[in-house]
Design a protein around this motif. Structure first.
Motif: not given
Ligand code: FE2
Length: 388
Positions: A181-207
């Motif tokens: 419920l705390l993440t639903l208020t993230q503005p679209p730009r924050v959602t995009a920036l933080s989501g892409i960071d998390a995605l990069a964490h997954a792929v960079e740490s995986h290899v």
């Protein structure tokens, strides 16, 4: 017989996951012996009302609360010093970070100074804490850094603008509360920036060269959740089921980073943030597609595995014969477009990058040493050129 590489893994942080779980903050703090809680939160999170929910839960459990909000994006040594001064006056026995990576990292930074003395630079690197640290709890309100599940605080030197990664197992949060419920208020730009960071964490740490059988469990599942759900969240920020999947994916990615570190996309991103003030998630997103293509020769099978989780490919049959690295790279670029983020350095406002200076700075980033294909200033310069 499968050969298992040697590794050493322990889980430092208890995860409490559930819609509305912030209501349990007070009880969880009391279980850790907390009577006086320092809450560290940024002004935007305070305005969104999340901080007061946490404070109410703490007070209901009988804790006395002081709140420090003097921090901003990419918390600086000056802000951490101010938080530590506030903490010394209040004398907390538990620290609670409520907010995005900045709040959580600032909470860890304050804990270092309060528990071990000195200045932030003393803890730059790994395992430099000199004493046991106060118990702490993280309540993330963004789904990005994964700071809630790892022991590093990224603190920017106020003078040099260098980001210092300061980590110690004793700095890890004892509990992380994931409340969608705390993440639903993230503005679209924050959602995009933080989501892409998390995605990069997954792929960079995986290899990563430091990846282990344990870290790959987390990076693999992080990627599956993030790749499958970020497009849904970008399309509809109110999609709570997709938000919850992204929140958990970011946390798993944080656990993967803790054990496997990152790679060249983060090494290239940090100088863009320091010299050109590109927000971290955007800087990572700008560089990641080029790093994926560069790394293809070193980790094709791992990328094939990840590419299998990409949402349905709209390309005609046969078109997906491109190498997995290229398919993932194109998909990441598409995600940047969907998140309304520029996909080149020039479109991001960096028209005359000093590639030599940027690549020198990138070559000095600790995280680049974990990239599966070795990088130096010359190869990193080529990657900046590719991103122009
Ligand atoms: Fe990151």
């Amino acid at each position: 017989m499968t050969e298992i590489a040697a590794f050493d893994y322990s889980l430092a942080t208890r995860m409490v996951v559930g819609s509305g779980a912030i209501a349990r903050l007070g009880t969880l703090a009391a279980e850790l012996g907390g009577r006086r809680a320092l809450v560290v939160s940024d002004p935007g999170v305070v305005r969104a009302g999340h901080t007061s929910l946490g404070i109410a839960s703490l007070e209901q459990a009988g804790l006395v609360v002081e709140c420090f909000t003097g921090l901003a994006e990419n918390p600086t040594t000056e802000q951490v010093d101010a938080g530590a001064a506030c903490a010394r006056a209040f004398r907390p026995d538990i620290i609670v970070g409520i907010g995005g990576g900045s709040s959580m990292d600032c909470a860890k930074g304050i804990n270092f100074l309060l528990s071990c003395g000195g200045r932030m630079a003393d803890y730059w690197g790994r395992g430099k804490a000199t004493a046991s640290m106060l118990p702490s709890i993280a309540v993330p309100t963004t789904a990005g850094t994964g700071s809630e599940m790892q022991s590093f605080a990224l603190i920017t030197d106020a003078q040099t603008h260098v980001k210092m990664a300061c980590g110690d197992p004793r700095a890890a949060f004892r509990v992380a509360i994931l409340d969608v419920l705390l993440t639903l208020t993230q503005p679209p730009r924050v959602t995009a920036l933080s989501g892409i960071d998390a995605l990069a964490h997954a792929v960079e740490s995986h290899v990563s060269r430091a990846a282990t059988p344990a870290s790959r469990i987390f990076s693999r599942e992080a990627w599956r959740l993030l790749a499958g759900n970020l497009p849904r969240v970008f399309a509809d920020g109110g999609d709570a089921a997709a938000r919850a999947a992204v929140q958990l994916g970011a946390a798993w990615a944080g656990m993967a980073i803790e054990n496997a570190m990152l790679g060249a996309a983060h090494a290239l991103a940090n100088p863009l943030t320091a010299a050109h003030h590109v927000v971290h998630g955007h800087a990572v997103g700008l560089m990641l597609p080029h790093v994926l293509r560069f790394n293809a020769a070193a980790c094709g099978p791992a990328y094939e595995e990840l590419a299998a989780d990409l949402p349905a490919d709209p390309a005609p049959p046969g078109a997906s014969a491109a190498p997995a690295a290229a398919r993932i790279a194109d998909w990441v670029t598409g995600l940047l477009v969907q998140g309304r983020l520029a996909t080149t350095l020039s479109a991001a406002g960096i028209r005359e990058p000093d590639v030599a200076a940027l690549s020198r700075a990138a070559a000095g980033q600790w995280t680049g040493g974990f990239n599966p294909r070795p990088v130096d200033a010359a190869t990193l310069a080529g990657l900046y050129e590719a991103a122009r």
